[in-house]
Motif scaffolding. Structure first.
Motif, PDB file in Angstrom:
ATOM      1  N   ILE A 160      -4.148  -0.736   7.043  1.00 40.07           N
ATOM      2  CA  ILE A 160      -4.992  -1.844   7.474  1.00 40.07           C
ATOM      3  C   ILE A 160      -4.127  -2.860   8.206  1.00 40.07           C
ATOM      4  O   ILE A 160      -3.054  -3.226   7.725  1.00 40.07           O
ATOM      5  CB  ILE A 160      -5.670  -2.551   6.272  1.00 40.07           C
ATOM      6  CG1 ILE A 160      -6.404  -1.542   5.377  1.00 40.07           C
ATOM      7  CG2 ILE A 160      -6.605  -3.656   6.758  1.00 40.07           C
ATOM      8  CD1 ILE A 160      -7.637  -0.940   5.986  1.00 40.07           C
ATOM      9  N   GLY A 161      -4.585  -3.320   9.361  1.00 40.59           N
ATOM     10  CA  GLY A 161      -3.884  -4.355  10.116  1.00 40.59           C
ATOM     11  C   GLY A 161      -4.689  -5.648  10.121  1.00 40.59           C
ATOM     12  O   GLY A 161      -5.900  -5.610  10.366  1.00 40.59           O
ATOM     13  N   ILE A 162      -4.029  -6.774   9.857  1.00 36.77           N
ATOM     14  CA  ILE A 162      -4.706  -8.069   9.796  1.00 36.77           C
ATOM     15  C   ILE A 162      -3.897  -9.112  10.563  1.00 36.77           C
ATOM     16  O   ILE A 162      -2.679  -9.208  10.392  1.00 36.77           O
ATOM     17  CB  ILE A 162      -4.881  -8.541   8.334  1.00 36.77           C
ATOM     18  CG1 ILE A 162      -5.841  -7.610   7.582  1.00 36.77           C
ATOM     19  CG2 ILE A 162      -5.386  -9.978   8.268  1.00 36.77           C
ATOM     20  CD1 ILE A 162      -5.915  -7.888   6.096  1.00 36.77           C
ATOM     21  N   GLY A 163      -4.576  -9.894  11.387  1.00 34.20           N
ATOM     22  CA  GLY A 163      -3.929 -11.000  12.091  1.00 34.20           C
ATOM     23  C   GLY A 163      -4.980 -11.826  12.803  1.00 34.20           C
ATOM     24  O   GLY A 163      -5.998 -11.282  13.246  1.00 34.20           O
ATOM     25  N   ILE A 164      -4.763 -13.114  12.923  1.00 34.59           N
ATOM     26  CA  ILE A 164      -5.715 -13.943  13.678  1.00 34.59           C
ATOM     27  C   ILE A 164      -5.780 -13.473  15.133  1.00 34.59           C
ATOM     28  O   ILE A 164      -6.845 -13.438  15.739  1.00 34.59           O
ATOM     29  CB  ILE A 164      -5.332 -15.436  13.578  1.00 34.59           C
ATOM     30  CG1 ILE A 164      -5.919 -16.032  12.298  1.00 34.59           C
ATOM     31  CG2 ILE A 164      -5.801 -16.216  14.786  1.00 34.59           C
ATOM     32  CD1 ILE A 164      -5.733 -17.521  12.151  1.00 34.59           C
ATOM     33  N   LYS A 165      -4.641 -13.081  15.694  1.00 31.78           N
ATOM     34  CA  LYS A 165      -4.615 -12.547  17.059  1.00 31.78           C
ATOM     35  C   LYS A 165      -4.940 -11.054  17.026  1.00 31.78           C
ATOM     36  O   LYS A 165      -4.412 -10.318  16.190  1.00 31.78           O
ATOM     37  CB  LYS A 165      -3.243 -12.738  17.688  1.00 31.78           C
ATOM     38  CG  LYS A 165      -2.825 -14.179  17.898  1.00 31.78           C
ATOM     39  CD  LYS A 165      -1.428 -14.242  18.494  1.00 31.78           C
ATOM     40  CE  LYS A 165      -0.947 -15.659  18.703  1.00 31.78           C
ATOM     41  NZ  LYS A 165       0.430 -15.708  19.250  1.00 31.78           N
ATOM     42  N   ASP A 166      -5.742 -10.596  17.980  1.00 32.42           N
ATOM     43  CA  ASP A 166      -6.100  -9.178  18.023  1.00 32.42           C
ATOM     44  C   ASP A 166      -4.865  -8.288  18.199  1.00 32.42           C
ATOM     45  O   ASP A 166      -4.697  -7.285  17.502  1.00 32.42           O
ATOM     46  CB  ASP A 166      -7.139  -8.890  19.109  1.00 32.42           C
ATOM     47  CG  ASP A 166      -6.821  -9.519  20.456  1.00 32.42           C
ATOM     48  OD1 ASP A 166      -5.633  -9.791  20.740  1.00 32.42           O
ATOM     49  OD2 ASP A 166      -7.763  -9.759  21.241  1.00 32.42           O
ATOM     50  N   ARG A 167      -3.979  -8.664  19.115  1.00 33.34           N
ATOM     51  CA  ARG A 167      -2.804  -7.831  19.379  1.00 33.34           C
ATOM     52  C   ARG A 167      -1.890  -7.742  18.159  1.00 33.34           C
ATOM     53  O   ARG A 167      -1.211  -6.734  17.950  1.00 33.34           O
ATOM     54  CB  ARG A 167      -2.025  -8.352  20.582  1.00 33.34           C
ATOM     55  CG  ARG A 167      -1.560  -9.816  20.496  1.00 33.34           C
ATOM     56  CD  ARG A 167      -0.967 -10.268  21.823  1.00 33.34           C
ATOM     57  NE  ARG A 167      -0.506 -11.653  21.834  1.00 33.34           N
ATOM     58  CZ  ARG A 167      -1.248 -12.696  22.195  1.00 33.34           C
ATOM     59  NH1 ARG A 167      -2.513 -12.491  22.536  1.00 33.34           N
ATOM     60  NH2 ARG A 167      -0.746 -13.920  22.195  1.00 33.34           N
ATOM     61  N   SER A 168      -1.882  -8.795  17.358  1.00 39.30           N
ATOM     62  CA  SER A 168      -1.014  -8.834  16.184  1.00 39.30           C
ATOM     63  C   SER A 168      -1.571  -8.021  15.024  1.00 39.30           C
ATOM     64  O   SER A 168      -0.842  -7.692  14.092  1.00 39.30           O
ATOM     65  CB  SER A 168      -0.799 -10.279  15.736  1.00 39.30           C
ATOM     66  OG  SER A 168      -0.295 -11.054  16.804  1.00 39.30           O
ATOM     67  N   ALA A 169      -2.852  -7.714  15.074  1.00 40.76           N
ATOM     68  CA  ALA A 169      -3.464  -6.848  14.074  1.00 40.76           C
ATOM     69  C   ALA A 169      -3.441  -5.384  14.510  1.00 40.76           C
ATOM     70  O   ALA A 169      -3.228  -4.476  13.693  1.00 40.76           O
ATOM     71  CB  ALA A 169      -4.905  -7.285  13.813  1.00 40.76           C
ATOM     72  N   ILE A 170      -3.636  -5.169  15.805  1.00 42.69           N
ATOM     73  CA  ILE A 170      -3.837  -3.811  16.323  1.00 42.69           C
ATOM     74  C   ILE A 170      -2.537  -3.029  16.476  1.00 42.69           C
ATOM     75  O   ILE A 170      -2.420  -1.882  16.008  1.00 42.69           O
ATOM     76  CB  ILE A 170      -4.571  -3.880  17.673  1.00 42.69           C
ATOM     77  CG1 ILE A 170      -6.006  -4.367  17.456  1.00 42.69           C
ATOM     78  CG2 ILE A 170      -4.557  -2.536  18.388  1.00 42.69           C
ATOM     79  CD1 ILE A 170      -6.746  -4.739  18.736  1.00 42.69           C
ATOM     80  N   LEU A 171      -1.554  -3.612  17.148  1.00 44.85           N
ATOM     81  CA  LEU A 171      -0.342  -2.859  17.481  1.00 44.85           C
ATOM     82  C   LEU A 171       0.468  -2.448  16.251  1.00 44.85           C
ATOM     83  O   LEU A 171       0.907  -1.289  16.166  1.00 44.85           O
ATOM     84  CB  LEU A 171       0.511  -3.656  18.467  1.00 44.85           C
ATOM     85  CG  LEU A 171      -0.167  -3.908  19.828  1.00 44.85           C
ATOM     86  CD1 LEU A 171       0.641  -4.886  20.664  1.00 44.85           C
ATOM     87  CD2 LEU A 171      -0.369  -2.592  20.583  1.00 44.85           C
ATOM     88  N   PRO A 172       0.689  -3.321  15.251  1.00 49.30           N
ATOM     89  CA  PRO A 172       1.459  -2.894  14.078  1.00 49.30           C
ATOM     90  C   PRO A 172       0.799  -1.771  13.292  1.00 49.30           C
ATOM     91  O   PRO A 172       1.486  -0.898  12.736  1.00 49.30           O
ATOM     92  CB  PRO A 172       1.539  -4.174  13.232  1.00 49.30           C
ATOM     93  CG  PRO A 172       1.360  -5.291  14.196  1.00 49.30           C
ATOM     94  CD  PRO A 172       0.389  -4.756  15.207  1.00 49.30           C
TER      95      PRO A 172
END
Length: 550
Positions: A160-172
């Motif tokens: 599961i990826g979580i981040g306020i920014k989309d790129r910060s949730a998606i790429l990791p």
């Protein structure tokens, strides 16, 4: 003799029991964790660990430092140091020349337009009817450590990826993630996802969105956690180096968030205050509960990015009381997360690494005020200079297709039509642009391809150069020279203020200690892969940090 034999038998039995016990203890201590959490703090400089140390509690950053393994001399080894590039590099274990994420935005020389790193029109938003979820990781060429864990477990275990920014949730979270979630601001104020991952939001996400957490946080002014007079590690609150929120007269505490939200894109303002990190923590805890992470026979992976630190840093700068307060509050959020993990996953059942996607330069205007060389570079003037010089030399004003991210893209079709040499035009630009005030180095793409730069800033430039995607001429500005407004700060260079970041490992399989040896951001992924006993990400170029592992 019988007594002696009995004593020998007793000591043999005790010794055997002790050996078995120690073996069991060792096995338990070094067994694979049930949950790995990769935490990225957006724009965190290494020195924040030291500057604010006396005001941190014992359960957040200090817990990691006092019980984990800290790298005190860890750096990014490429240019540019931007958010998307950093998140991709951490989890792929390699640099942009391999993984292909060369910026947050970059000019696509095939599509002839600027593109965003995770935009993907093939997918739709999950969570509302807007466009904020038309995203995927398809532009990242290589696998992540979470991808490799999935493959090793025959696609079992959750990522599961979580981040306020989309790129910060998606790429990791990689290509095989079960889900990635990010915050949709503006008039929405909910966590959303993409049809790349799912067709509908899980019940636990809908439940979280219905709680009205964002409104609760935005109903309170942002004041300092502690008495502002104790914030002696930062400069005066009222100064000329910080940007205000729209509707404010001065960039000073308290910031009246309830009255400011309408003028600052409503729910989006939560990204720019410490509450953005708090709601991210709330959502991460809900995800661990809702997905039962760390509760099954396989290892799960949670990637967690704290982005409000970046928004605050951009607006107020490295030395502001706002950035200090943001980190003191993040410390509390981390403590809350770790306490939850202890209770719900188990103290010995999870492994954490914490790092940053880049650091940041101090506000150049502030540096000037204390007599340190720093400057601002006008992007439009730079572009006009390059276009003017090429027109004067080649009598053609269509040779330059794009100038962005300190890269020059040539119009190859126009050059061919004019019967010119692309190499000749590139070399001429290098000769001329080095004379532009604020440019420190310039080099052609061909030089990047034909030479090997072993160390220094040219080596960093080379590792960020992707032959397929990057421009024809690459530029490096002077130290502490940025293209940015004169209030607030930014990042992106290969200088130490942008590259020196924390890396701390903690938990199952990790030794206690620290080192001043130089390590690079790409060393995290192979180290975690070794701990998990899985294959490295397929583009990995980092090394294993052996001294951190049990």
């Amino acid at each position: 003799m019988k007594i002696q034999n009995k004593l020998l038998l007793y000591f043999f039995t005790v010794s055997l029991f002790n050996c078995v016990s120690k073996e069991k203890e060792t096995t338990t201590r070094t067994s694979t964790p049930k949950l790995v959490i990769g935490i990225v703090v957006d724009q965190m400089r290494y020195d924040y660990l030291q500057r604010f140390n006396s005001k941190y509690g014992e359960g957040g950053f200090k817990r990691l430092l006092n019980q984990g393994f800290s790298l005190e001399n860890a750096h990014y080894n490429y240019i540019p140091t931007y958010t998307a590039v950093g998140h991709a590099s951490i989890f792929t274990g390699t640099t942009p020349d391999n993984h292909g994420i060369i910026g947050n935005y970059w000019y696509d020389k095939y599509l002839k337009k600027s593109i965003y790193c995770v935009d993907d029109d093939r997918h739709t938003t999950v969570g509302n009817d807007g466009k904020g979820g038309k995203k995927s990781p398809y532009r990242m060429f290589t696998t992540t450590i979470s991808d490799q864990l999935k493959l090793a477990q025959n696609m079992k275990g959750k990522t599961i990826g979580i981040g306020i920014k989309d790129r910060s949730a998606i790429l990791p979270a990689g290509h095989t993630a079960d889900a990635a979630y990010w915050f949709d601001g503006g008039s929405v104020g909910h966590w959303i996802s993409s049809s790349f991952y799912m067709n509908n939001l899980p019940n636990w996400v809908n439940k979280f969105n219905s709680l009205g957490k964002a409104d609760e946080y935005l109903s309170k002014p942002w004041n300092t956690l502690y008495d502002i007079s104790t914030y002696t590690e930062s400069i005066a609150d009222d100064n000329n180096f910080e940007e205000t929120f729209k509707g404010e007269e001065k960039p000073v505490f308290p910031h009246d968030i309830p009255s400011l939200r309408d003028k600052n894109n409503n729910y989006s303002i939560i990204k720019a205050i410490p509450a953005g990190n708090s709601i991210t923590t709330d959502f991460a805890i809900a995800a661990i509960e809702g997905e039962k992470l760390g509760q099954n026979d396989y290892t799960d992976f949670l990637t967690l990015s704290y982005s409000s630190t970046d928004y605050v840093g951009h607006q107020f700068g490295v030395d502001s009381k706002e950035i200090q307060d943001t980190y003191l509050r993040l410390d509390k959020d981390l403590e809350r997360l770790f306490t939850f993990l202890d209770t719900n996953v188990g103290k010995n059942n999870y492994t954490i690494f914490l790092t940053a996607d880049h650091a940041a330069v101090q506000v150049p205007a502030y540096l000037n005020s204390v007599k340190i060389p720093a400057n601002y570079l006008a992007g439009k003037k730079l572009t006009n200079f390059i276009k003017t010089k090429t027109k004067e030399k080649f009598n053609n004003d269509n040779l330059i297709e794009n100038v962005s991210n300190f890269q020059v893209f040539l119009n190859k079709e126009e050059i061919k039509k004019a019967r010119l040499s692309a190499n000749g035009v590139s070399n001429y630009i290098v000769e001329e642009v080095i004379n532009f005030d604020g440019i420190y180095k310039a080099v052609t793409a061909k030089a990047m391809q034909e030479n090997y730069f072993e160390y220094g800033i040219m080596s960093s430039l080379q590792k960020g150069y992707n032959q397929k995607l990057s421009g024809d001429v690459l530029l490096i500005p002077n130290p502490s020279t940025i293209i940015y407004p004169k209030k607030g700060s930014t990042h992106g260079s290969g200088y130490s203020y942008d590259t020196h970041i924390p890396i701390i490992f903690y938990g199952n399989g990790i030794k206690f200690g620290k080192t001043a040896k130089k390590y690079e951001i790409i060393d995290i992924a192979p180290t975690i892969a070794t701990m998990l006993k899985v294959e490295f990400p397929n583009g990995s170029t980092g090394k294993v940090i052996e001294e951190a592992l049990k």
